[in-house]
Motif scaffolding. Sequence first.
Motif, PDB file in Angstrom:
ATOM      1  N   THR A  31      34.381   4.458 -66.021  1.00  0.00           N
ATOM      2  CA  THR A  31      33.429   5.533 -65.676  1.00  0.00           C
ATOM      3  C   THR A  31      33.488   5.860 -64.196  1.00  0.00           C
ATOM      4  OG1 THR A  31      31.953   4.874 -67.468  1.00  0.00           O
ATOM      5  CG2 THR A  31      30.993   6.181 -65.692  1.00  0.00           C
ATOM      6  N   TRP A  32      33.559   4.836 -63.366  1.00  0.00           N
ATOM      7  CA  TRP A  32      33.623   5.044 -61.912  1.00  0.00           C
ATOM      8  C   TRP A  32      34.872   5.832 -61.514  1.00  0.00           C
ATOM      9  CZ3 TRP A  32      35.872   1.085 -58.076  1.00  0.00           C
ATOM     10  CH2 TRP A  32      35.698   1.522 -56.746  1.00  0.00           C
ATOM     11  N   VAL A  33      36.012   5.434 -62.069  1.00  0.00           N
ATOM     12  CA  VAL A  33      37.263   6.125 -61.729  1.00  0.00           C
ATOM     13  C   VAL A  33      37.208   7.583 -62.178  1.00  0.00           C
ATOM     14  CG1 VAL A  33      39.726   6.254 -62.266  1.00  0.00           C
ATOM     15  CG2 VAL A  33      38.688   4.054 -61.674  1.00  0.00           C
ATOM     16  N   LYS A  34      36.709   7.817 -63.378  1.00  0.00           N
ATOM     17  CA  LYS A  34      36.723   9.167 -63.941  1.00  0.00           C
ATOM     18  C   LYS A  34      35.708  10.093 -63.291  1.00  0.00           C
ATOM     19  CE  LYS A  34      35.293   9.448 -68.157  1.00  0.00           C
ATOM     20  NZ  LYS A  34      35.259   9.358 -69.654  1.00  0.00           N
ATOM     21  N   THR A  35      34.509   9.573 -63.019  1.00  0.00           N
ATOM     22  CA  THR A  35      33.451  10.450 -62.498  1.00  0.00           C
ATOM     23  C   THR A  35      33.253  10.350 -60.987  1.00  0.00           C
ATOM     24  OG1 THR A  35      31.729   8.767 -62.867  1.00  0.00           O
ATOM     25  CG2 THR A  35      32.233  10.264 -64.694  1.00  0.00           C
ATOM     26  N   GLY A  36      33.839   9.309 -60.343  1.00  0.00           N
ATOM     27  CA  GLY A  36      33.622   9.134 -58.915  1.00  0.00           C
ATOM     28  C   GLY A  36      34.883   9.141 -58.075  1.00  0.00           C
ATOM     29  N   VAL A  37      35.824   8.250 -58.393  1.00  0.00           N
ATOM     30  CA  VAL A  37      37.016   8.104 -57.556  1.00  0.00           C
ATOM     31  C   VAL A  37      37.907   9.336 -57.631  1.00  0.00           C
ATOM     32  CG1 VAL A  37      39.010   6.671 -57.019  1.00  0.00           C
ATOM     33  CG2 VAL A  37      36.904   5.601 -57.889  1.00  0.00           C
ATOM     34  N   GLN A  38      38.220   9.788 -58.832  1.00  0.00           N
ATOM     35  CA  GLN A  38      39.091  10.950 -58.972  1.00  0.00           C
ATOM     36  C   GLN A  38      38.515  12.204 -58.316  1.00  0.00           C
ATOM     37  OE1 GLN A  38      39.858  10.933 -63.240  1.00  0.00           O
ATOM     38  NE2 GLN A  38      41.908  10.068 -62.912  1.00  0.00           N
ATOM     39  N   PRO A  39      37.236  12.535 -58.522  1.00  0.00           N
ATOM     40  CA  PRO A  39      36.676  13.711 -57.827  1.00  0.00           C
ATOM     41  C   PRO A  39      36.652  13.545 -56.308  1.00  0.00           C
ATOM     42  CG  PRO A  39      35.331  13.146 -59.729  1.00  0.00           C
ATOM     43  CD  PRO A  39      36.291  12.021 -59.537  1.00  0.00           C
ATOM     44  N   ALA A  40      36.428  12.308 -55.811  1.00  0.00           N
ATOM     45  CA  ALA A  40      36.399  12.096 -54.361  1.00  0.00           C
ATOM     46  C   ALA A  40      37.777  12.316 -53.740  1.00  0.00           C
ATOM     47  CB  ALA A  40      35.903  10.676 -54.054  1.00  0.00           C
ATOM     48  N   VAL A  41      38.821  11.900 -54.431  1.00  0.00           N
ATOM     49  CA  VAL A  41      40.180  12.095 -53.927  1.00  0.00           C
ATOM     50  C   VAL A  41      40.606  13.550 -54.069  1.00  0.00           C
ATOM     51  CG1 VAL A  41      42.605  11.509 -54.295  1.00  0.00           C
ATOM     52  CG2 VAL A  41      40.863   9.708 -54.348  1.00  0.00           C
ATOM     53  N   GLY A  42      40.231  14.154 -55.175  1.00  0.00           N
ATOM     54  CA  GLY A  42      40.597  15.552 -55.409  1.00  0.00           C
ATOM     55  C   GLY A  42      42.105  15.745 -55.475  1.00  0.00           C
TER      56      GLY A  42
ATOM     57  N   LYS B 273      36.147   9.566 -44.849  1.00  0.00           N
ATOM     58  CA  LYS B 273      35.279  10.452 -45.616  1.00  0.00           C
ATOM     59  C   LYS B 273      35.506  10.267 -47.117  1.00  0.00           C
ATOM     60  CE  LYS B 273      34.066  15.342 -46.072  1.00  0.00           C
ATOM     61  NZ  LYS B 273      34.345  16.727 -45.594  1.00  0.00           N
ATOM     62  N   VAL B 274      36.783  10.141 -47.494  1.00  0.00           N
ATOM     63  CA  VAL B 274      37.120   9.955 -48.916  1.00  0.00           C
ATOM     64  C   VAL B 274      36.672   8.571 -49.386  1.00  0.00           C
ATOM     65  CG1 VAL B 274      39.003   9.831 -50.585  1.00  0.00           C
ATOM     66  CG2 VAL B 274      39.071  11.540 -48.758  1.00  0.00           C
ATOM     67  N   LEU B 275      36.942   7.533 -48.591  1.00  0.00           N
ATOM     68  CA  LEU B 275      36.598   6.168 -48.986  1.00  0.00           C
ATOM     69  C   LEU B 275      35.084   5.968 -49.096  1.00  0.00           C
ATOM     70  CD1 LEU B 275      39.221   4.260 -46.801  1.00  0.00           C
ATOM     71  CD2 LEU B 275      39.222   4.477 -49.299  1.00  0.00           C
ATOM     72  N   LYS B 276      34.331   6.587 -48.227  1.00  0.00           N
ATOM     73  CA  LYS B 276      32.867   6.455 -48.295  1.00  0.00           C
ATOM     74  C   LYS B 276      32.301   7.191 -49.506  1.00  0.00           C
ATOM     75  CE  LYS B 276      32.462   5.667 -43.337  1.00  0.00           C
ATOM     76  NZ  LYS B 276      32.152   6.220 -41.999  1.00  0.00           N
ATOM     77  N   ALA B 277      32.953   8.309 -49.873  1.00  0.00           N
ATOM     78  CA  ALA B 277      32.523   9.025 -51.081  1.00  0.00           C
ATOM     79  C   ALA B 277      32.824   8.179 -52.326  1.00  0.00           C
ATOM     80  CB  ALA B 277      33.245  10.363 -51.166  1.00  0.00           C
ATOM     81  N   ILE B 278      33.940   7.472 -52.300  1.00  0.00           N
ATOM     82  CA  ILE B 278      34.285   6.581 -53.409  1.00  0.00           C
ATOM     83  C   ILE B 278      33.277   5.438 -53.508  1.00  0.00           C
ATOM     84  CG2 ILE B 278      35.999   4.881 -54.188  1.00  0.00           C
ATOM     85  CD1 ILE B 278      38.170   6.729 -53.042  1.00  0.00           C
TER      86      ILE B 278
END
Length: 286
Positions: free
Chosen positions: A169-180, A243-248
């Motif tokens: 869930t984290w990868v799909k809804t958080g990590v992937q959108p943060a990396v874009g 910025k990306v890592l903190k969003a993750i």
Amino acid sequence: MRLILGMVAVLGLAGQALADAPDRSPVPLKRPGAVAPIVATGSAPERSQHPQRRPRRAVEAAGVTAVANAAANPVASSASPTASAIAASPRPTKRPAVRTHRTATTPVRAGRRGSVCGVNEIKGQVIAAIPGKLPGCGVSNPVRVTSVSGVTLSQPAVIDCPTAKALNTWVKTGVQPAVGRLGGGLSGLKIVAHYSCRTRNNQPGGRISEHGKGHAVDVAGVTLQNGVTLSVLNGWRDPVQGKVLKAIHKSACGPFGTVLGPNADRYHQDHLHVDTARYRSGSYCR
């Protein structure tokens, strides 16, 4: 006397007729309407002409008729073949395709090969229960996860299914959108720790870590499609990577009960710790 003279006259005429007869009989005249006999000449072909091929449909129709008659009258069909019989059996009618019926079983879904925890996006394998070397350690139903939502883990993570589902869930809804679309998008997670029977932060006499229960994963960075890795140790304070890592880090709060990063303490300067421990006050994120 007259009788004798008459016989002499007849014999004289007969002798004259024999003297006047030809050596061979003359050819008789052609009878009206009669067909002259065919005489072979030099223009005749040396071999018979190829017979005309019989129409296929007529042959098949004749064969079907013969089969029908044989079925209707088996006694008559046992007689010897006649001149009207066909040389070969008629071509059989094509059998219609047989449709099989599945019995009522568990439906088969495509693409579930290698999935675990009942989630198609979580790939790996179920492994045997892990006994704890210390009190409080061990995992009763562990899995070895190799990827989640199409994102590869740098090493298989041994965890339980609730933790595997939270990671997905984290990868799909958080990590992937943060990396874009940065670097072509997310490719993998750099895993540096998963199950390990130890105390918190490896401190002697401390409480058993969530790692010792199969509830935790440590992530040191993320890898992009172009091969570049955003490292927590080197990129946390970088203007772009940070910025990306903190969003993750922020997006992990919710799927996980505990989220620790470089701002938490000196033990987490080079990775993000996430686990599924639950607290009455909600997720603990630092």
